[in-house]
Design a protein around this motif. Structure first.
Motif, mmCIF file in Angstrom:
data_model
loop_
_atom_site.group_PDB
_atom_site.id
_atom_site.type_symbol
_atom_site.label_atom_id
_atom_site.label_comp_id
_atom_site.label_asym_id
_atom_site.label_seq_id
_atom_site.Cartn_x
_atom_site.Cartn_y
_atom_site.Cartn_z
ATOM 1 N N LYS A 125 64.516 -28.791 -57.425
ATOM 2 C CA LYS A 125 65.271 -27.632 -58.648
ATOM 3 C C LYS A 125 65.172 -26.722 -58.311
ATOM 4 C CE LYS A 125 64.908 -31.553 -62.235
ATOM 5 N NZ LYS A 125 64.840 -31.308 -63.369
ATOM 6 N N GLY A 126 64.114 -25.833 -57.478
ATOM 7 C CA GLY A 126 63.676 -25.188 -57.352
ATOM 8 C C GLY A 126 62.691 -24.037 -57.839
ATOM 9 N N LYS A 127 62.518 -24.421 -59.278
ATOM 10 C CA LYS A 127 61.755 -24.109 -60.354
ATOM 11 C C LYS A 127 60.321 -24.243 -60.498
ATOM 12 C CE LYS A 127 65.803 -22.210 -62.053
ATOM 13 N NZ LYS A 127 65.902 -20.938 -61.862
ATOM 14 N N GLY A 128 59.535 -24.713 -59.386
ATOM 15 C CA GLY A 128 58.249 -25.210 -59.912
ATOM 16 C C GLY A 128 58.540 -26.208 -60.530
ATOM 17 N N CYS A 129 57.153 -26.973 -60.775
ATOM 18 C CA CYS A 129 56.811 -27.953 -61.918
ATOM 19 C C CYS A 129 55.113 -28.104 -62.045
ATOM 20 C CB CYS A 129 56.767 -28.973 -60.883
ATOM 21 S SG CYS A 129 55.171 -29.781 -59.796
ATOM 22 N N ILE A 130 55.307 -28.184 -63.610
ATOM 23 C CA ILE A 130 53.892 -27.635 -64.073
ATOM 24 C C ILE A 130 52.879 -29.576 -64.059
ATOM 25 C CG2 ILE A 130 52.692 -27.001 -66.060
ATOM 26 C CD1 ILE A 130 54.461 -25.290 -66.583
ATOM 27 N N ILE A 131 52.188 -29.391 -64.029
ATOM 28 C CA ILE A 131 51.568 -30.893 -64.031
ATOM 29 C C ILE A 131 50.673 -30.849 -64.655
ATOM 30 C CG2 ILE A 131 50.050 -32.562 -62.806
ATOM 31 C CD1 ILE A 131 51.283 -31.311 -60.348
ATOM 32 N N ILE A 132 50.742 -31.366 -66.007
ATOM 33 C CA ILE A 132 49.713 -31.753 -66.963
ATOM 34 C C ILE A 132 49.069 -33.271 -67.318
ATOM 35 C CG2 ILE A 132 50.935 -30.213 -68.906
ATOM 36 C CD1 ILE A 132 52.433 -32.360 -70.099
ATOM 37 N N GLY A 133 47.988 -33.179 -66.713
ATOM 38 C CA GLY A 133 46.828 -34.642 -67.226
ATOM 39 C C GLY A 133 46.065 -33.701 -68.586
ATOM 40 N N ALA A 134 44.825 -35.399 -68.336
ATOM 41 C CA ALA A 134 43.260 -35.022 -69.132
ATOM 42 C C ALA A 134 42.128 -35.241 -68.544
ATOM 43 C CB ALA A 134 43.260 -35.974 -69.864
ATOM 44 N N HIS A 135 41.359 -34.803 -69.053
ATOM 45 C CA HIS A 135 39.715 -35.114 -68.497
ATOM 46 C C HIS A 135 39.238 -36.605 -68.262
ATOM 47 C CE1 HIS A 135 40.065 -30.568 -69.219
ATOM 48 N NE2 HIS A 135 39.337 -30.139 -68.510
ATOM 49 N N LEU A 192 55.080 -20.494 -60.313
ATOM 50 C CA LEU A 192 56.168 -21.327 -60.405
ATOM 51 C C LEU A 192 57.495 -20.520 -60.002
ATOM 52 C CD1 LEU A 192 55.558 -22.080 -63.935
ATOM 53 C CD2 LEU A 192 56.059 -23.730 -62.205
ATOM 54 N N LYS A 193 57.532 -19.695 -59.679
ATOM 55 C CA LYS A 193 58.551 -18.808 -58.934
ATOM 56 C C LYS A 193 58.619 -19.208 -57.469
ATOM 57 C CE LYS A 193 59.845 -15.302 -61.806
ATOM 58 N NZ LYS A 193 58.782 -13.081 -62.349
ATOM 59 N N GLN A 194 57.841 -19.350 -57.145
ATOM 60 C CA GLN A 194 57.310 -19.719 -55.658
ATOM 61 C C GLN A 194 57.799 -21.445 -55.462
ATOM 62 O OE1 GLN A 194 52.954 -18.342 -54.705
ATOM 63 N NE2 GLN A 194 53.806 -16.776 -53.907
ATOM 64 N N ASN A 195 58.239 -21.973 -56.007
ATOM 65 C CA ASN A 195 58.712 -23.451 -56.241
ATOM 66 C C ASN A 195 57.532 -24.306 -55.842
ATOM 67 O OD1 ASN A 195 60.136 -25.112 -56.784
ATOM 68 N ND2 ASN A 195 60.347 -25.934 -54.253
#
Length: 308
Positions: A125-135, A192-195
């Motif tokens: 999608k070209g918008k980067g991605c945010i990976i979220i998780g726990a410890h 994120l802007k750099q995908n």
């Protein structure tokens, strides 16, 4: 001592006598990283049990968390889970040594990655991605292997000890193309802007200013709120990251979240906390129970549940 990045510092800044004990510890850690894995695992459990015996405060924090999250557990069950937790954390220390001082190729055969195609779909999608998780206690080793599949930029927290920071920041720079100190939102947006993919562990208490309150195991819990705002402003995809230690090795898994963000920060935080609860249940001992997850109370002035 204030926490500061050491990336612009030469090793000569940290060779004074006050740092010698830490360097000795780093040398021992380096040597231990060469031991066969079954010995490291044995020593990790022993280290965890030693920590449990010598750290009544951490033991108390763990017991409070387990009592709050699993009120149906008997005292004996909580004590058993506390012991397993500290052993798991001790193993995690040796896994950290391995990621700092050994080539990750030595553990490739132990790691399986599920749903790798999710990343390609998200980044298309070209918008980067945010990976979220726990410890979880294998966070260092599993994170190292995530970088084999994804050009991920992890968000990290500085340590108080400058020598540990010096080693940690440099070793992670060998693994990840970029690391981002947690307060540097500008660099997050740039990635994120750099995908690219950025990786947040979202399950710790960063205080009232940076949080909303959402239920976690039935208790209102300070939960970081800027993930949903960041996703809304950048239109980045959100991927849920699960990982952990198994009997035969390690697993990594990614799932794209649908209908997130919703526009309601509390609803978004509630959803994330529910998903983290689901991740914890199959591997309870591996979660960071000895961290003060409920430190900040919803009603200001209410004593911390960890107060004695």
């Amino acid at each position: 001592m204030a926490k500061q990045s050491t990336l612009d510092k030469n090793i000569l800044h940290f060779l004074g006598p006050k740092h010698w004990l830490t360097w000795l510890g780093m040398g021992i850690a380096y040597a231990l990283s060469f031991l066969p894995w079954f010995i490291q695992k044995f020593l990790g459990k022993a280290l965890g049990n030693l920590h449990r015996a010598l750290s009544p405060n951490r033991r108390h924090i763990c017991d409070v968390n387990l009592h709050m999250c699993y009120p149906e557990m008997t005292i004996k069950e909580r004590q058993s889970l506390t012991k397993a937790h500290f052993e798991s954390m001790g193993i995690g220390v040796f896994e950290m040594f391995a990621t700092w001082f050994q080539d990750r190729s030595k553990t490739i055969s132990k790691v399986s990655f599920h749903n790798e195609d999710v990343v390609e779909k998200a980044l298309s999608k070209g918008k980067g991605c945010i990976i979220i998780g726990a410890h979880f206690s294998s966070i260092d080793l599993c994170g190292t292997h995530m970088a084999r599949y994804i050009d991920v930029h992890p968000i990290y927290k500085l340590q108080r000890n400058p020598v540990m920071n010096w080693v940690m920041e440099r070793q992670r720079r060998k693994i990840f193309s970029k690391t981002i100190e947690r307060r540097n939102v500008r660099e997050v947006i740039k990635s994120l802007k750099q995908n690219k993919a950025v990786w947040y562990a979202v399950d710790q208490d960063y205080g009232r200013k940076n949080s909303v309150f959402a239920p976690f195991y039935g208790h209102e819990c300070a939960t970081i709120s800027h993930i949903s705002r960041l996703a809304k402003s950048t239109q980045a995809a959100i991927l849920l990251y699960d990982y952990g230690r198994t009997e035969k090795g390690y697993f990594l898994s990614l799932t794209e979240l649908e209908d997130y963000p919703t526009g309601d920060e509390v609803q978004d935080a509630t959803k994330i906390n529910q998903l983290i609860e689901q991740q914890i249940e199959p591997k309870k001992a591996q979660y960071f129970w000895s961290h003060r997850r409920f430190k900040t109370q919803a009603i200001e002035g209410t004593p911390s549940p960890y107060s004695k």
